[in-house]
Scaffold this active site. Structure first.
Site: not given
Length: 200
Positions: A32, A79, A104, A125
């Site tokens: 991530h 997020n 990513d 997200n």
């Protein structure tokens, strides 16, 4: 060539380049954090320090191909990345089409890079939150492949927070080189050329 200047409320930046990831040592080198990884390697190559805390982000600045750029690593966790990007973009009056986001993508094999001029969040997200806060999806982005889940039952959160294997880490370094090439071309105003050269 990079010309370093102190941050100034009256500064004008042509581009905002945001690499996405999660802050904290426990998230370093995870899938991530591919956006952080690529932006850090680009900054190191260009002699840019991304170390000033502002807009819930670590910030840096430099001049690339004659264009003054602001570099951003949101520290809000993935997020909520849009809060940081929105605050910086509004403060410096940077248009959505002059924001480049690096993040990513599990739909791409490790090391693959895809550039998109605009569009939906594709289920990411961080990008979703940026589009929400900017109220605009006309935001160029560089997607860095981190590989798909090993099987459908594998938890997605566990997968994106897992670390790269040694082989994958080498591929991500290669992707970072492609990202650096893409950024230079995109900042110089030719997204189509960047797509032609980097998308594979």
């Amino acid at each position: 060539m990079i010309f370093k200047k102190k941050f100034d409320n009256g500064s004008t930046y042509e581009y905002l380049i945001a690499g996405l990831g999660n802050p904290g040592r426990q998230y370093e080198a995870t899938r991530h954090n591919a956006g952080f990884i690529c932006l850090d390697l680009f900054a190191e190559k260009e002699g840019i320090k991304i170390d000033r805390l502002k807009f819930k982000s670590l910030m840096g600045e430099g001049r690339i191909k004659g264009h003054r750029c602001l570099f951003l690593k949101p520290q809000t966790f993935m997020n909520l990345s849009g809060e940081a990007v929105r605050d910086a973009a509004e403060f410096y009056k940077i248009k959505p089409e002059n924001i480049i986001v690096i993040y990513d993508d599990i739909s791409l094999d490790p090391g693959k890079v895809r550039i998109r001029r605009k569009g939906s969040d594709g289920g990411h997200n961080g990008m979703k939150n940026i589009i929400y806060h900017m109220k605009n999806d006309n935001i160029p982005r560089i997607k860095v492949g981190v590989g798909a889940k090993p099987n459908p039952e594998y938890d997605l959160a566990d997968w994106v927070l897992s670390r790269f294997t040694k082989d994958e880490a080498e591929k991500i370094k290669a992707a970072a080189e492609k990202t650096a090439t893409a950024l230079e071309i995109m900042i110089d105003g030719d997204i189509d050329a960047a797509m032609s050269k980097v998308n594979s």
